[in-house]
Each structure stands twice: as C-alpha cells, then as structure tokens.
Design an enzyme around this catalytic site. Structure first.
Site, PDB file in Angstrom:
ATOM      1  CG  ASN A  39      -4.033  -1.498  -3.728  1.00 37.21           C
ATOM      2  OD1 ASN A  39      -4.771  -1.128  -2.925  1.00 37.21           O
ATOM      3  ND2 ASN A  39      -4.288  -2.193  -4.980  1.00 37.21           N
ATOM      4  CD  GLU A  41      -2.688  -0.765  -8.741  1.00 35.39           C
ATOM      5  OE1 GLU A  41      -3.059   0.129  -9.559  1.00 35.39           O
ATOM      6  OE2 GLU A  41      -3.114  -1.831  -8.427  1.00 35.39           O
ATOM      7  CD  GLU A  52      -2.380  -8.625   1.338  1.00 36.72           C
ATOM      8  OE1 GLU A  52      -2.039  -7.522   0.570  1.00 36.72           O
ATOM      9  OE2 GLU A  52      -3.278  -9.548   0.903  1.00 36.72           O
ATOM     10  CB  CYS A  83      -0.157 -11.907  -4.201  1.00 30.63           C
ATOM     11  SG  CYS A  83       1.223 -10.930  -3.403  1.00 30.63           S
TER      12      CYS A  83
HETATM   13  N1  THU Z   1      -3.444  -6.810  -4.245  1.00 32.10           N
HETATM   14  C1  THU Z   1      -3.181  -6.536  -2.944  1.00 32.10           C
HETATM   15  O1  THU Z   1      -2.805  -5.461  -2.316  1.00 32.10           O
HETATM   16  N2  THU Z   1      -3.474  -7.667  -2.178  1.00 32.10           N
HETATM   17  C2  THU Z   1      -3.810  -8.836  -2.271  1.00 32.10           C
HETATM   18  O2  THU Z   1      -4.056  -9.510  -1.391  1.00 32.10           O
HETATM   19  C3  THU Z   1      -4.066  -9.059  -3.868  1.00 32.10           C
HETATM   20  C4  THU Z   1      -3.572  -7.962  -4.937  1.00 32.10           C
HETATM   21  C5  THU Z   1      -3.243  -5.373  -5.174  1.00 32.10           C
HETATM   22  C6  THU Z   1      -1.933  -5.410  -5.692  1.00 32.10           C
HETATM   23  C7  THU Z   1      -2.342  -4.668  -7.046  1.00 32.10           C
HETATM   24  O3  THU Z   1      -2.321  -3.180  -6.840  1.00 32.10           O
HETATM   25  C8  THU Z   1      -3.818  -4.937  -7.273  1.00 32.10           C
HETATM   26  O4  THU Z   1      -4.250  -5.568  -6.077  1.00 32.10           O
HETATM   27  C9  THU Z   1      -4.124  -5.788  -8.348  1.00 32.10           C
HETATM   28  O5  THU Z   1      -3.225  -6.876  -8.420  1.00 32.10           O
END
Ligand code: THU
Length: 130
Positions: A39, A41, A52, A83
């Site tokens: 991820n 951000e 993903e 998500c």
């Molecule tokens: N997140 C993911 O990267 N994948 C998931 O399956 C669930 C959530 C990340 C998005 C965000 O950076 C952090 O987790 C909190 O939601």
C-alpha cells in the site's frame, strides 16, 4: 520465491505513515511469475493505493493480464480481506475460482476465492450489445 515470502518482503516497503497499517500483496500470473505490491498512502488520503492494486499494476506492467493465485498479508490480529475496490480489480484479471489467501505476519492464514469475495461481479460481458 513463494507468494508468502514475496508478500512479507514487499510489505516492509509499504508507505503507510497515516494509517500505520502496512499491507503486502503478491500474485502469481499465468506464466508462473510473481508480482508484488504494497500500500502507498498519500497526504491527500483518497489518493492512496492498496497493496493488491500495486501487485496488479506490476503484473500488467510486466506484460501479463491473468492472475492465478493471490496472497495478502497485514500486521493485524486477524487476516485482512481485500477492500471492495480491490475485489473488483482482482475480478478483472482472475477467474472466480482463483484462491485468495489472507494472512497475518504471524502466519495465520484464511483462504477464499475471488468468486466468493465478489459474487455477482460486474464484468466485461455485461457491456456486450444484445
Ligand atoms: N489496505 C490494503 O492495502 N489492502 C487491503 O486489503 C486492505 C487495506 C490498505 C489501504 C490503506 O493504506 C491501509 O490499508 C488502511 O486502510
């Protein structure tokens, strides 16, 4: 490298200063290659991307468009499910029976499939002319 090892390794590179929640994802594509993503951000929160999505982007950038296996790992007490948006992204490139493993860094694993994650998925076939 196994999907598990790839996901654990890429998770370390996650850019998650806001949620402090690092996620790693690894997918196997039809050729057998492994593609990883974390991820990423952003200070403008909606611009952040999921692990993903990063793994899928890496697969497509490498010239492949079919995924056959998915592994997602996070530092939570329980495995995290993808998500809603990522379920749609996975369904774009993987068949309904593709196994999705959700794991904690401690090694607890849960298994599901793309079809179970997104029943009734909207897909390209829905846009065909009658
Ligand atoms: N997140 C993911 O990267 N994948 C998931 O399956 C669930 C959530 C990340 C998005 C965000 O950076 C952090 O987790 C909190 O939601």
């Amino acid at each position: 490298m196994s999907l598990k090892d790839a996901a654990l390794a890429v998770r370390e590179n996650a850019h998650a200063p806001y949620s402090k929640f690092k996620v790693g994802a690894a997918i196997r594509s039809a050729s057998g290659a492994v593609h990883a993503g974390c991820n990423v951000e952003n200070a403008a929160y909606p611009e952040g991307t999921c692990a993903e999505a990063g793994a899928i982007a890496a697969m497509v950038a490498a010239g492949e468009t079919e995924l056959t296996e998915v592994y997602v790992v996070a530092g939570s007490p329980q495995p995290v499910p993808p998500c809603g948006g990522c379920r749609q992204k996975l369904a774009e490139f993987g068949k309904a029976d593709v196994v999705v493993t959700m794991a904690t860094v401690d090694g607890t694993e849960m298994h599901t499939t793309i079809g179970d994650l997104l029943p009734g998925a909207f897909g390209a076939a829905h846009m065909e002319e009658p």
